[in-house]
Design an enzyme around this catalytic site. Structure first.
Site, PDB file in Angstrom:
ATOM      1  N   GLY A  47     -12.695   1.634  30.171  1.00 46.22           N
ATOM      2  CA  GLY A  47     -12.285   2.486  31.279  1.00 46.22           C
ATOM      3  C   GLY A  47     -11.056   1.941  31.970  1.00 46.22           C
ATOM      4  O   GLY A  47     -10.648   0.803  31.745  1.00 46.22           O
ATOM      5  N   SER A  64      -4.525  -3.779  29.768  1.00 46.72           N
ATOM      6  CA  SER A  64      -5.300  -3.424  28.587  1.00 46.72           C
ATOM      7  C   SER A  64      -6.236  -4.555  28.159  1.00 46.72           C
ATOM      8  O   SER A  64      -5.809  -5.709  28.018  1.00 46.72           O
ATOM      9  CB  SER A  64      -4.350  -3.095  27.429  1.00 46.72           C
ATOM     10  N   SER A  93      -2.786  -0.589  30.419  1.00 48.12           N
ATOM     11  CA  SER A  93      -3.850   0.103  29.697  1.00 48.12           C
ATOM     12  C   SER A  93      -3.293   0.948  28.559  1.00 48.12           C
ATOM     13  O   SER A  93      -2.221   1.550  28.675  1.00 48.12           O
ATOM     14  CB  SER A  93      -4.628   1.010  30.665  1.00 48.12           C
ATOM     15  N   SER A  94      -4.031   1.020  27.469  1.00 49.90           N
ATOM     16  CA  SER A  94      -3.596   1.837  26.339  1.00 49.90           C
ATOM     17  C   SER A  94      -3.562   3.320  26.697  1.00 49.90           C
ATOM     18  O   SER A  94      -2.923   4.114  26.006  1.00 49.90           O
ATOM     19  CB  SER A  94      -4.522   1.606  25.136  1.00 49.90           C
ATOM     20  N   ASP A  95      -4.257   3.703  27.781  1.00 46.96           N
ATOM     21  CA  ASP A  95      -4.273   5.102  28.220  1.00 46.96           C
ATOM     22  C   ASP A  95      -3.182   5.409  29.246  1.00 46.96           C
ATOM     23  O   ASP A  95      -3.185   6.494  29.849  1.00 46.96           O
ATOM     24  CB  ASP A  95      -5.641   5.456  28.819  1.00 46.96           C
ATOM     25  N   HIS A 116     -15.944   6.031  29.913  1.00 45.84           N
ATOM     26  CA  HIS A 116     -16.776   6.520  28.816  1.00 45.84           C
ATOM     27  C   HIS A 116     -18.225   6.532  29.295  1.00 45.84           C
ATOM     28  O   HIS A 116     -19.142   6.125  28.576  1.00 45.84           O
ATOM     29  CB  HIS A 116     -16.603   5.644  27.578  1.00 45.84           C
ATOM     30  N   TYR A 245     -17.832  21.038  56.758  1.00 48.13           N
ATOM     31  CA  TYR A 245     -18.755  19.941  56.447  1.00 48.13           C
ATOM     32  C   TYR A 245     -18.176  18.616  56.938  1.00 48.13           C
ATOM     33  O   TYR A 245     -16.988  18.335  56.757  1.00 48.13           O
ATOM     34  CB  TYR A 245     -18.972  19.882  54.930  1.00 48.13           C
TER      35      TYR A 245
END
Length: 247
Positions: A47, A64, A93-95, A116, A245
């Protein structure tokens, strides 16, 4: 001389403020990544969370493959919107490319999270939208959590992470990403976002929980239905100009 000294002083103060702001953002991003572990959404290194400094066009993201047990704010990596490393000694990160596409395409978001987590990933692997069947879901998402279509061979074998962002953005062609701050990437897993990285983590936790509740609900009653008036009521009592709210 005094004029130039004043200009220099203002310049140095401005630079100092920007440096402090970036360090604060690193701390927030580090904490957000650790919060994913705390909430049970991440195991091992599955993640990542990021945040953007819109004024400077810089993104702070988790490095990463670094263990969460060892992660510190100074490990966070700073990149520009083209993915170039601006600050940091580790690989981002690879993402990262997926995050960057989302920041470029959804101008109101300030943080992105990818996990994930078990139930949301299960719905992603099933390849179907997560339907809005309860008020908990409707409090945060005005629609179903959409699932993307299959990625093509060229997308998978080419700029995979960038095109993961592309299929997400394409799925939101007729949806408002501010009202539905999450997506299921088919066969992959969930991404969520928010006004800042803490909000993105919050939405990620909610997404996992409603995915779990939906799984249980359909197991109990496969023919269940949802009152559409409840969806509208619960979403807009927390969002928009008529929201009432909270304090």
């Amino acid at each position: 001389f005094r004029y130039y000294c004043s200009i220099l002083y203002i310049f140095l103060v401005t630079i100092s403020i920007k440096v402090i702001m970036l360090e604060n953002l690193k701390e927030k991003v580090c904490k957000a990544n650790l919060d994913l572990v705390k909430h049970g959404l991440v195991i091992f290194t599955w993640g990542n969370a990021s945040a953007i400094d819109r004024e400077r066009g810089l993104v702070v993201i988790k490095p990463s493959g670094v263990s969460y047990d060892e992660m510190k704010p100074e490990h966070m990596v700073v990149v520009d919107l083209e993915g170039n490393i601006v600050e940091g000694n580790l690989k981002p990160s690879s993402d990262t490319a997926t995050h960057l596409v989302l920041y470029k395409s959804f101008p109101n978001i300030g943080g992105v999270v990818h996990t994930h987590s078990t139930y949301a990933t299960a719905w992603s692997q099933a390849g179907i939208d997560l339907p809005n069947i309860g008020t908990t879901h409707a409090d945060y998402f005005s629609t179903e959590i959409p699932c993307t279509i299959d990625m093509t061979q060229s997308q998978v074998e080419g700029e995979y992470e960038k095109d993961t962002g592309t299929v997400i953005v394409n799925r939101f062609e007729n949806l408002n990403p501010d009202h539905t701050p999450g997506v299921l990437v088919k066969n992959h897993g969930p991404f969520s976002w928010g006004i800042d990285v803490n909000d993105a983590v919050h939405n990620s936790v909610v997404l996992e929980q409603v995915a779990k509740m939906a799984f249980i609900s359909y197991s109990v009653n496969p023919n269940l239905t949802m009152n559409p008036h409840l969806i509208k009521k619960h979403f807009y009592r927390k969002h928009g100009p008529g929201a009432y709210y909270g304090q």
